[in-house]
Scaffold this motif. Sequence first.
Motif, PDB file in Angstrom:
ATOM      1  N   GLU A  57     -38.512  63.071 -30.823  1.00  0.00           N
ATOM      2  CA  GLU A  57     -38.370  64.037 -31.915  1.00  0.00           C
ATOM      3  C   GLU A  57     -39.248  65.266 -31.703  1.00  0.00           C
ATOM      4  OE1 GLU A  57     -39.110  63.984 -36.645  1.00  0.00           O
ATOM      5  OE2 GLU A  57     -37.997  62.265 -35.834  1.00  0.00           O
ATOM      6  N   SER A  58     -40.441  65.075 -31.156  1.00  0.00           N
ATOM      7  CA  SER A  58     -41.363  66.189 -30.910  1.00  0.00           C
ATOM      8  C   SER A  58     -40.978  66.997 -29.672  1.00  0.00           C
ATOM      9  CB  SER A  58     -42.789  65.659 -30.731  1.00  0.00           C
ATOM     10  OG  SER A  58     -42.875  64.885 -29.535  1.00  0.00           O
ATOM     11  N   GLY A  59     -40.122  66.420 -28.823  1.00  0.00           N
ATOM     12  CA  GLY A  59     -39.744  67.088 -27.583  1.00  0.00           C
ATOM     13  C   GLY A  59     -40.753  66.896 -26.473  1.00  0.00           C
ATOM     14  N   LEU A  60     -41.810  66.127 -26.727  1.00  0.00           N
ATOM     15  CA  LEU A  60     -42.884  65.947 -25.746  1.00  0.00           C
ATOM     16  C   LEU A  60     -42.583  64.898 -24.687  1.00  0.00           C
ATOM     17  CD1 LEU A  60     -46.018  66.089 -28.059  1.00  0.00           C
ATOM     18  CD2 LEU A  60     -45.501  67.654 -26.200  1.00  0.00           C
ATOM     19  N   SER A  61     -41.770  63.902 -25.008  1.00  0.00           N
ATOM     20  CA  SER A  61     -41.585  62.813 -24.043  1.00  0.00           C
ATOM     21  C   SER A  61     -40.129  62.357 -23.986  1.00  0.00           C
ATOM     22  CB  SER A  61     -42.491  61.636 -24.394  1.00  0.00           C
ATOM     23  OG  SER A  61     -42.149  61.103 -25.655  1.00  0.00           O
ATOM     24  N   ARG A  62     -39.786  61.771 -22.845  1.00  0.00           N
ATOM     25  CA  ARG A  62     -38.468  61.174 -22.643  1.00  0.00           C
ATOM     26  C   ARG A  62     -38.491  60.334 -21.383  1.00  0.00           C
ATOM     27  NH1 ARG A  62     -34.556  66.248 -21.047  1.00  0.00           N
ATOM     28  NH2 ARG A  62     -35.992  67.299 -19.682  1.00  0.00           N
ATOM     29  N   THR A 137     -42.215  73.805 -26.091  1.00  0.00           N
ATOM     30  CA  THR A 137     -41.933  72.377 -25.981  1.00  0.00           C
ATOM     31  C   THR A 137     -40.916  71.980 -27.040  1.00  0.00           C
ATOM     32  OG1 THR A 137     -44.169  71.947 -25.171  1.00  0.00           O
ATOM     33  CG2 THR A 137     -42.963  70.068 -26.083  1.00  0.00           C
ATOM     34  N   GLY A 138     -39.885  71.270 -26.642  1.00  0.00           N
ATOM     35  CA  GLY A 138     -38.878  70.782 -27.581  1.00  0.00           C
ATOM     36  C   GLY A 138     -37.814  71.794 -27.953  1.00  0.00           C
ATOM     37  N   GLU A 139     -37.952  73.047 -27.506  1.00  0.00           N
ATOM     38  CA  GLU A 139     -36.916  74.046 -27.775  1.00  0.00           C
ATOM     39  C   GLU A 139     -35.823  73.882 -26.727  1.00  0.00           C
ATOM     40  OE1 GLU A 139     -38.011  78.082 -28.729  1.00  0.00           O
ATOM     41  OE2 GLU A 139     -40.004  77.430 -29.415  1.00  0.00           O
ATOM     42  N   VAL A 140     -34.703  73.326 -27.162  1.00  0.00           N
ATOM     43  CA  VAL A 140     -33.627  72.907 -26.269  1.00  0.00           C
ATOM     44  C   VAL A 140     -33.124  74.043 -25.380  1.00  0.00           C
ATOM     45  CG1 VAL A 140     -31.282  71.937 -26.214  1.00  0.00           C
ATOM     46  CG2 VAL A 140     -32.964  71.051 -27.832  1.00  0.00           C
ATOM     47  N   LYS A 141     -33.139  75.270 -25.868  1.00  0.00           N
ATOM     48  CA  LYS A 141     -32.594  76.368 -25.068  1.00  0.00           C
ATOM     49  C   LYS A 141     -33.367  76.584 -23.763  1.00  0.00           C
ATOM     50  CE  LYS A 141     -34.893  80.290 -27.345  1.00  0.00           C
ATOM     51  NZ  LYS A 141     -34.606  81.519 -28.117  1.00  0.00           N
ATOM     52  N   TYR A 142     -34.594  76.044 -23.664  1.00  0.00           N
ATOM     53  CA  TYR A 142     -35.388  76.181 -22.443  1.00  0.00           C
ATOM     54  C   TYR A 142     -35.223  74.999 -21.486  1.00  0.00           C
ATOM     55  CZ  TYR A 142     -37.577  80.166 -24.657  1.00  0.00           C
ATOM     56  OH  TYR A 142     -37.802  81.383 -25.258  1.00  0.00           O
ATOM     57  N   TYR A 143     -34.449  73.987 -21.858  1.00  0.00           N
ATOM     58  CA  TYR A 143     -34.176  72.876 -20.941  1.00  0.00           C
ATOM     59  C   TYR A 143     -33.297  73.402 -19.806  1.00  0.00           C
ATOM     60  CZ  TYR A 143     -35.633  69.441 -24.539  1.00  0.00           C
ATOM     61  OH  TYR A 143     -36.322  68.697 -25.460  1.00  0.00           O
ATOM     62  N   ASN A 144     -33.574  72.963 -18.599  1.00  0.00           N
ATOM     63  CA  ASN A 144     -32.764  73.404 -17.467  1.00  0.00           C
ATOM     64  C   ASN A 144     -31.289  73.077 -17.664  1.00  0.00           C
ATOM     65  OD1 ASN A 144     -34.431  74.550 -15.082  1.00  0.00           O
ATOM     66  ND2 ASN A 144     -35.665  72.864 -15.850  1.00  0.00           N
ATOM     67  N   SER A 145     -31.005  71.921 -18.259  1.00  0.00           N
ATOM     68  CA  SER A 145     -29.607  71.553 -18.489  1.00  0.00           C
ATOM     69  C   SER A 145     -28.926  72.551 -19.412  1.00  0.00           C
ATOM     70  CB  SER A 145     -29.505  70.138 -19.056  1.00  0.00           C
ATOM     71  OG  SER A 145     -30.231  70.028 -20.264  1.00  0.00           O
TER      72      SER A 145
END
Length: 155
Positions: A57-62, A137-145
């Motif tokens: 939820e925090s975007g910190l881990s997966r 961190t956790g801002e989806v638009k910055y994920y490489n995918s």
Amino acid sequence: MQEIERKFLVNSNAFKSEASQSKRISQGFLNSHKERTVRVRVIDDKGFLTIKGKSSESGLSRFEWETEIPFEEAKTLLKICEPGQIEKTRYYINADQHVFEVDEFYGDNQGLVVAEIELSEENEAFEKPDWLGKEVTGEVKYYNSMLSSHPYLSW
């Protein structure tokens, strides 16, 4: 195989003078579903296959699993990836017991520079260099995918 990382924008090129090394990276996604991504990556003359789970939820881990695959197989897999390959140079900057990985993007993501730091635990303290900008961190638009299908230049 839990990945804990924080992600930041970079506010200057000062990081380049601190880099111990840099590598050219090409990558694509065989699957970029929000529940899991399957990435193919070529770094210099090596190939890798990576599977990442849904972020916390925090975007910190997966969850993250990665294995090296033959270079030629990685190049072949890149040809069948979803549209929107990522091209970047990754710079490695040592900072105390941590390493910042700074990605300078090219192509449709030209102008975007993002730093990541992997941590042992979510609340682990670390020193922030002057060139480190806003935390994303956790801002989806910055994920490489996401950058592969919604590149920076289209924002």
